[in-house]
Design a protein around this motif. Structure first.
Motif, mmCIF file in Angstrom:
data_model
loop_
_atom_site.group_PDB
_atom_site.id
_atom_site.type_symbol
_atom_site.label_atom_id
_atom_site.label_comp_id
_atom_site.label_asym_id
_atom_site.label_seq_id
_atom_site.Cartn_x
_atom_site.Cartn_y
_atom_site.Cartn_z
ATOM 1 N N GLN A 1 5.002 -20.709 18.592
ATOM 2 C CA GLN A 1 4.017 -20.257 17.832
ATOM 3 C C GLN A 1 4.571 -18.328 18.200
ATOM 4 O O GLN A 1 4.446 -17.554 17.108
ATOM 5 C CB GLN A 1 2.736 -20.749 16.954
ATOM 6 N N ALA A 2 3.509 -18.282 19.767
ATOM 7 C CA ALA A 2 3.622 -16.680 20.061
ATOM 8 C C ALA A 2 5.537 -16.520 19.778
ATOM 9 O O ALA A 2 5.401 -15.362 19.817
ATOM 10 C CB ALA A 2 2.701 -16.802 21.255
ATOM 11 N N ILE A 3 6.096 -17.343 20.500
ATOM 12 C CA ILE A 3 7.632 -16.890 20.536
ATOM 13 C C ILE A 3 8.098 -16.376 19.410
ATOM 14 O O ILE A 3 8.685 -15.103 18.945
ATOM 15 C CB ILE A 3 8.267 -17.394 21.333
ATOM 16 N N ASP A 4 7.524 -17.143 17.971
ATOM 17 C CA ASP A 4 8.004 -16.838 17.215
ATOM 18 C C ASP A 4 7.543 -15.636 15.865
ATOM 19 O O ASP A 4 8.442 -14.855 15.299
ATOM 20 C CB ASP A 4 7.401 -18.061 16.030
ATOM 21 N N ALA A 5 6.217 -15.049 16.693
ATOM 22 C CA ALA A 5 5.700 -14.265 15.859
ATOM 23 C C ALA A 5 6.532 -12.984 16.293
ATOM 24 O O ALA A 5 6.360 -11.772 16.420
ATOM 25 C CB ALA A 5 4.369 -14.359 16.135
ATOM 26 N N ILE A 6 7.024 -12.790 17.473
ATOM 27 C CA ILE A 6 7.975 -11.489 17.924
ATOM 28 C C ILE A 6 8.462 -11.044 17.207
ATOM 29 O O ILE A 6 9.992 -11.440 16.550
ATOM 30 C CB ILE A 6 8.646 -12.177 19.351
ATOM 31 N N ARG A 7 8.333 -9.430 17.088
ATOM 32 C CA ARG A 7 9.606 -8.189 16.450
ATOM 33 C C ARG A 7 10.952 -8.339 17.194
ATOM 34 O O ARG A 7 10.563 -8.310 18.626
ATOM 35 C CB ARG A 7 8.658 -7.340 15.889
ATOM 36 N N VAL A 8 11.363 -7.964 16.506
ATOM 37 C CA VAL A 8 13.333 -7.840 17.115
ATOM 38 C C VAL A 8 13.169 -6.005 16.960
ATOM 39 O O VAL A 8 12.547 -5.993 15.235
ATOM 40 C CB VAL A 8 14.196 -8.731 16.335
ATOM 41 N N VAL A 9 13.182 -5.509 17.961
ATOM 42 C CA VAL A 9 13.459 -4.292 18.328
ATOM 43 C C VAL A 9 15.063 -3.972 17.918
ATOM 44 O O VAL A 9 16.169 -5.023 17.619
ATOM 45 C CB VAL A 9 13.054 -3.601 19.358
ATOM 46 N N GLY A 10 14.988 -2.664 17.346
ATOM 47 C CA GLY A 10 17.067 -2.222 16.582
ATOM 48 C C GLY A 10 17.611 -2.328 17.679
ATOM 49 O O GLY A 10 16.869 -1.613 18.991
ATOM 50 N N ARG A 11 18.463 -2.477 17.563
ATOM 51 C CA ARG A 11 19.791 -2.298 18.767
ATOM 52 C C ARG A 11 21.007 -1.022 18.385
ATOM 53 O O ARG A 11 21.485 -1.238 16.686
ATOM 54 C CB ARG A 11 20.293 -4.014 18.956
#
Length: 727
Positions: free
Chosen positions: A501-511
């Motif tokens: 669940q902690a991994i799923d909560a990670i925000r994806v940064v712009g690329r």
């Protein structure tokens, strides 16, 4: 000697003292050799006898002391070797004249030649007078050479050992002799082939500084004589290095570059862009997004065990394979390492129980597609850890909750602090702290909170934002709180997320998808299916099947045959994807880890001197001018040194505190100039952040980290192409 028993060998049996005929010549059965063959045998009594192969003029020669002598005397001198000198009186045109030069004992078809030997008695000679030549009879070759020689008054000493005069060969009637004053037809053909090869090479490797000339129409075939005459009369001046190409040549070169690096068709490119846009819209609506996750921490903290067990719980490892790992690990006395074997595939890693290289695998959760990078924790393999952390978007820091183990990893010689510091310096902003082996302390909340407070203070000092840090208690060996929370003693005081669940909560940064292509090569290998393949992360731009790319710093052009991501074939890849690429048109020796695959028209700068802003970590020796370091940038490692210390600046405001300092110590932020011992691929931090960061290490310790602020010398490889521009 190795085929004989030298130790028990008696050499008295081979030598009979009664027959003391040392130096005599005997045949195969002990019989003396005939007098005719004896002339070819080596005489131990004096100097080896020489044969008269040629004679030069009859005029005397002058030695260093001004005394006259004849060259025949040198040939006929035999001090202590006997009174007779054998001379071969053979006709130069006869076949025997050529066999006279065969070494002694070897004649035509294994026979010994039998020349007529004529003894020449020694002539009496008085001091200061020339030798008496009455008994001398020159051979036919000597008479011929004597007739063509011209008398000279004095011959210099340097010409005493001059080469023999070779008579000219008669030209058969009806055949015209070649004057050798013009190129032969073969020379003309070879020259044309060489020009064609250089022209083709200049078109293919235009990035190496050679501008190919415009191809001209092939002329009609001409006779060999006219070709020779044209080649001899027309001599083109060689171009100088300072000559600049004309405008027409530059335009033709630009067209050839576009043809050579032509990408896929416009329709195909448009279709790829449409698919990328649809994929982004799906991820925003709740689809799976891709992230790169690196696992770091002190050695024996349980990094590989946690991730191996997580892969098993998510169904990426079958029960049959897991049962085999458990059985094999138990047989060698390492039963607790069975889950670590999922990632540690090398025999040496399994035997030592230590991860040595970055293991790359893939997994999927409910909302994420993850490229998992398992980094080594031992201090001897920190360079490999840097390579893995440079490709990551987020990190999992694993700490050991056992009594004494956390303190060991958190000490100055431990790797917990260094790994966290390296990850932050390489651009990782989101962190998951997995407090492993909490079952060893009976799921103690007090122990968990103590680790959280102590570690949180350090992470704040290295500029991690507290809201971007998630603490998860777990046990990798029994699988508690990895996917599900089942332990009742843990449920009494912990209400946070599980590791998944902690991994799923990670925000994806712009690329940066709209920038020119940049793919950092982390591995080069050969595969049965892919052939010559490379692995790495796309740091910028878009890569599609069929594209032409340039590999820097070699400058070679390659074609993309296929792409694989998460073990599946794909048609395209964008910034942030970790992929395997199959290439064509390039040799494997022209690619290595640390190289960068880029857009042919916008290659990455390749240089050896740049200006940077660094932050000094804990170091025993102050950093001064000329300080030697090992520079780690993306997946590249190179020797370097500090060329100049420009100023010490304020990290918060950027104001200069002191100009031209003598040294730098811990917690100093400074502007310096760095010179690498070999050219590397590097970018400005403002253009490509992952390619503009670097670390400095000395004797196994990280002493500083920094970013590139200015490129001081112009790129040595990219500027040779007229159509390229430096970003």
């Amino acid at each position: 000697s190795r085929h004989r028993n030298n130790r028990n060998y008696s050499r008295d049996d081979d030598y009979d003292y009664s027959d003391d005929d040392y130096g005599s010549s005997y045949g195969s059965y002990g019989s003396p050799i005939s007098a005719e063959m004896a002339q070819y045998m080596y005489q131990r009594g004096g100097q080896q006898k020489q044969e008269e192969y040629y004679l030069v003029g009859s005029e005397p020669l002058i030695d260093d002391q001004g005394k006259p002598y004849y060259e025949e005397e040198v040939l006929a001198s035999n001090k202590g070797g006997g009174d007779d000198v054998f001379q071969l009186d053979l006709d130069p045109a006869s076949p025997e004249a050529h066999t006279s030069r065969v070494p002694p004992g070897f004649g035509p078809r294994g026979t010994v030649p039998q020349p007529q030997a004529k003894p020449i008695p020694k002539a009496k000679q008085t001091k200061g007078q020339p030798p008496n030549r009455a008994g001398y009879q020159p051979s036919a070759l000597g008479q011929a050479l004597k007739a063509t020689s011209t008398p000279t008054a004095k011959i210099p000493t340097q010409e005493k050992n001059r080469a023999p005069i070779v008579p000219s060969v008669a030209v058969p009637p009806g055949m015209a002799s070649f004057a050798f004053d013009s190129p032969s037809p073969d020379d003309v053909v070879l020259e044309k082939r060489k020009q064609a090869f250089q022209q083709k090479k200049g078109e293919q490797q235009s990035g190496k500084g050679k501008i190919a000339a415009a191809p001209k129409a092939a002329p009609k075939a001409a006779p060999a004589s006219s070709v020779v005459s044209q080649a001899s009369n027309s001599k083109k001046p060689e171009p100088t290095s300072d000559a600049q190409p004309s405008t027409a040549e530059a335009e033709e070169h630009k067209v050839s570059i576009k043809k050579q690096t032509k990408q896929c068709s416009a329709a195909a490119r448009k279709e790829i862009l449409r698919k990328i846009q649809e994929s982004d819209e799906k991820s925003k609506e709740g689809g799976k997004t891709h992230i790169n996750l690196v696992v770091i921490g002190h050695v024996d903290a349980g990094k590989s065990t946690i991730m191996g067990h997580l892969l098993f719980l998510l169904g990426h490892v079958s029960s049959k394979t897991m049962h085999k790992y458990q059985k094999d690990a138990k047989d060698i006395g390492k039963a607790s390492f069975s889950f670590a074997w999922v990632l540690d595939e090398h025999a040496e890693e399994r035997a030592r129980g230590v991860t040595m290289d970055v293991a790359v695998t893939h997994l999927q959760t409910e909302h994420k597609r993850i490229t998992l990078l398992d980094a080594p924790g031992h201090r001897d393999f920190v360079p490999n850890m840097i390579t893995g952390a440079a490709q990551a978007d987020v990190a999992i820091l694993v700490v050991n909750a056992s009594l004494g183990e956390f303190e060991t990893g958190f000490s100055q010689d431990g790797q917990t602090k260094e790994h966290a510091l390296l990850a932050r310096s390489l651009g990782v902003t989101q962190l998951i702290v997995a407090v492993n082996k909490l079952d060893a302390v009976d799921w103690s909340q007090q122990r968990f909170e103590a680790i959280k407070v102590q570690l949180g203070q350090f992470l704040k000092q290295v500029h991690f934002v507290p809201k971007n840090i998630i603490y998860v208690p777990c046990s990798g060996l029994i699988g508690e709180n990895l996917k599900e929370l089942k332990e009742s003693r843990l449920q009494q005081w912990y209400t946070g997320p599980t590791l998944v669940q902690a991994i799923d909560a990670i925000r994806v940064v712009g690329r940066p998808k709209d920038k020119p292509l940049r793919l950092c090569i982390s591995d080069v290998y050969k595969n049965i299916l892919l052939g010559v393949a490379i692995g790495g992360k796309v740091e910028g731009g878009i890569l599609a099947v069929g594209d032409k790319v340039r590999v820097m710093p070699s400058g070679e052009i390659a074609t993309i045959k296929s792409l694989q991501m998460h073990g599946e074939s794909v048609e395209w890849a964008v910034a942030g994807d970790n992929i395997d690429v199959s290439t064509a048109g390039i040799d494997i020796i022209n690619m290595r880890p640390g190289d960068v695959v880029c857009d042919p028209e916008h290659p990455i700068p390749v240089l050896s001197k740049f200006k940077a802003q660094i932050l000094v970590f804990a170091t025993e020796i102050p950093i001064t001018k000329g300080f030697n370091v090992m520079l780690h940038a993306h997946s590249c490692q190179v020797q370097a040194h500090i060329h100049r210390l420009n100023a010490i600046i304020d990290a918060a405001t950027g104001q200069v505190k002191r100009k031209r300092p003598r040294c730098l110590v811990e917690k100093h932020t400074a502007e310096v100039e760095i010179v690498t011992h070999s050219a590397i691929c590097i970018e400005l931090h403002q253009n490509y952040k992952p390619l503009g960061r670097f670390m400095l290490r000395v004797q196994g310790r990280t002493v500083a980290g920094g970013i590139v602020t200015d490129l001081l010398n112009k790129p040595t490889t990219t500027t040779t192409t007229t159509t390229t521009t430096t970003l």
